[in-house]
Scaffold this active site. Sequence first.
Site, PDB file in Angstrom:
ATOM      1  N   ARG A 166       0.821  -1.201   0.000  1.00  0.00           N
ATOM      2  CA  ARG A 166       0.000   0.000   0.000  1.00  0.00           C
ATOM      3  C   ARG A 166       0.864   1.264   0.000  1.00  0.00           C
ATOM      4  NH1 ARG A 166      -2.047   1.236   4.110  1.00  0.00           N
ATOM      5  NH2 ARG A 166      -1.083  -0.227   5.556  1.00  0.00           N
ATOM      6  N   LYS A 185      -8.813  -2.543   0.011  1.00  0.00           N
ATOM      7  CA  LYS A 185      -8.740  -1.720   1.210  1.00  0.00           C
ATOM      8  C   LYS A 185      -9.542  -0.428   1.060  1.00  0.00           C
ATOM      9  CE  LYS A 185      -6.406  -4.478   3.803  1.00  0.00           C
ATOM     10  NZ  LYS A 185      -7.171  -5.244   4.828  1.00  0.00           N
ATOM     11  N   HIS A 215     -10.996  -5.432  11.125  1.00  0.00           N
ATOM     12  CA  HIS A 215      -9.867  -5.971  10.371  1.00  0.00           C
ATOM     13  C   HIS A 215      -9.486  -7.275  11.066  1.00  0.00           C
ATOM     14  CE1 HIS A 215      -5.449  -5.581   8.915  1.00  0.00           C
ATOM     15  NE2 HIS A 215      -6.199  -6.169   7.998  1.00  0.00           N
ATOM     16  N   SER A 243      -0.828  -7.241   9.532  1.00  0.00           N
ATOM     17  CA  SER A 243      -0.165  -8.109   8.568  1.00  0.00           C
ATOM     18  C   SER A 243       1.004  -8.839   9.211  1.00  0.00           C
ATOM     19  CB  SER A 243       0.335  -7.269   7.386  1.00  0.00           C
ATOM     20  OG  SER A 243       1.019  -8.067   6.455  1.00  0.00           O
ATOM     21  N   LYS A 263      -3.394 -13.848  11.075  1.00  0.00           N
ATOM     22  CA  LYS A 263      -4.850 -13.845  10.891  1.00  0.00           C
ATOM     23  C   LYS A 263      -5.295 -14.920   9.909  1.00  0.00           C
ATOM     24  CE  LYS A 263      -6.125  -9.910   9.301  1.00  0.00           C
ATOM     25  NZ  LYS A 263      -4.812  -9.504   8.835  1.00  0.00           N
ATOM     26  N   THR A 264      -4.666 -14.927   8.745  1.00  0.00           N
ATOM     27  CA  THR A 264      -5.059 -15.876   7.704  1.00  0.00           C
ATOM     28  C   THR A 264      -4.686 -17.298   8.091  1.00  0.00           C
ATOM     29  OG1 THR A 264      -4.838 -14.174   5.992  1.00  0.00           O
ATOM     30  CG2 THR A 264      -4.775 -16.469   5.266  1.00  0.00           C
ATOM     31  N   ASP A 273      -9.989 -11.654   6.516  1.00  0.00           N
ATOM     32  CA  ASP A 273      -9.436 -10.305   6.642  1.00  0.00           C
ATOM     33  C   ASP A 273     -10.414  -9.214   7.077  1.00  0.00           C
ATOM     34  OD1 ASP A 273      -7.139  -8.625   6.434  1.00  0.00           O
ATOM     35  OD2 ASP A 273      -7.891  -7.839   4.551  1.00  0.00           O
ATOM     36  N   ARG A 309       1.918 -11.986  -2.415  1.00  0.00           N
ATOM     37  CA  ARG A 309       0.526 -12.229  -2.052  1.00  0.00           C
ATOM     38  C   ARG A 309      -0.148 -13.207  -3.000  1.00  0.00           C
ATOM     39  NH1 ARG A 309      -1.888  -9.951   2.724  1.00  0.00           N
ATOM     40  NH2 ARG A 309      -0.476  -8.306   3.392  1.00  0.00           N
TER      41      ARG A 309
END
Length: 534
Positions: free
Chosen positions: A61, A202, A221, A239, A243-244, A258, A324
């Site tokens: 980003r 996003k 988030h 990140s 989480k994933t 996410d 990614r």
Amino acid sequence: MSGQGINKSSFGIEQQGLKGVRDQYWNLGTARLYEEAIRRREGLIAKDGPLVITTGKHTGRSANDKFIVENAASKETVWWGKVNRPIAQDKFDGLHKKMLKHFEGKDVFVQDLWGGSDEKYRLSVRIITETAWHSLFAKTMLIEGTAGERQNFKPQFTIFHAPSFKADPKLDGTNSGTVVTIDFEKRLVLIGGTAYAGEIKKSVFSILNFLLPETGVMPMHCSANIGPGGDVAIFFGLSGTGKTTLSADPERTLIGDDEHGWSDQYVFNFEGGCYAKMIRLSEEAEPEIYATTRMFGTILENVVMDPETRELDLDNATLAENTRAAYPISSIPNTSKENRGALPKNIFMLTADAFGVLPPIARLTPEQAMYHFLSGYTAKVAGTEIGIKEPQATFSTCFGAPFMPRHPSVYGNLLREKIAEGKVSCWLVNTGWTGGEYGVGERMPIKVTRALLRAALDGSLLQAPMRTDQNFGLEVPTEVSGVPSGILDPRGTWADQAAYDKKAKMLVGQFIENFVEFEDYVDKEVLAAAPNAA
């Protein structure tokens, strides 16, 4: 050949000021978008079917290039500061005109999609882009409607996405040639000068974070999953915190990895896809996610591939550390068909503590949960960003500050209310380092983290003997079945315990310093949940 594809909306792009384009490709499916991407030399196909893309200099980003238009819709509601920076209406309008002109004579790809799987709260979003692969990304990550919904589709927000567009900072009021700008009044997003696809998802997330609190929905988030008995767990985290990985549990049903909303009835996914980090992905540790790298329909960003054999090298960070994969959520076994679940029973706040100070798991009171939610702590390590040579603490309020337009207290108070209403158990989980800080200790074994999560989810951790952490005042278990007891006490894992005490004192000080900006917005109970500075 204008209007190729299926279910072109009766509300056309011409009605949005976009004229003189060469051809329009509407709501193309995955196979057609693959064909267009390859024909236009936007990417290559890997051995087992993924579409491999490089995004150029932007591999993440562009935080310094993001702006919100200051107008009647935002002036009193947006939390202006380092994250949410204003741009004048006339500058935005000028950029909008320039971008419309930029599309003239070019092919455009249009996707009419939804943000949010709950029909009561979902947002209709149109993504107009100049590249086939970004259209595929949007289709993968957001939620598709029915054929009838597409034909009568009228967007509540429109995203104009032009990677080859360049802003002029002197004329346009931008920071560089790259721009990511939201106008909440005109309901437009302009993204230009960057091919990093994450800006699309996003932007939708930021819009939902702005709109939903007024409806009583908590935007988050986080990842979320469902246990065999229907119990829902939420995993907050920045990140790299897991989480994933931790939500993709073969014993539980995945809702999403996410972005979610928490209404009075459901935890519901905002998206229809997942966007997982690929660098050094292990088939042994993360088999479900690893399998997506061998599937048609997966988009791999900046993953290194042998040009002859088309074999992937997931350990190679030559193109980016932030490699990614975007893939449909259905690519993960055992996912929720409804894309939602019941109200949560457990909340996990994930942090990758590179200082090796925090325990692997700790129970939080509602006040501590709000404190740590507003803090949003994790740590960056060498290699994740240019210039970082040793661990650095980072605090991203609500575990997602770049995507939260409103004041953090809005989200914090919503969370606290919902935790109290649902009597939700809250946990702080360190997926970072143990036995010393980064470079000395080792990464917390994922099997340990999974065992601790299982104990929390099955309720046995609530009955475990606990001690109070002397630095953070948290309840820490001293015994958990299947977990070596020594790892539960971070101080005891350090060879030099005096060094641990020094590092812990440093981190406590950083927590307290960071929280100063929230002190006027929380009550004394939340302030009392701060770490011990003595």
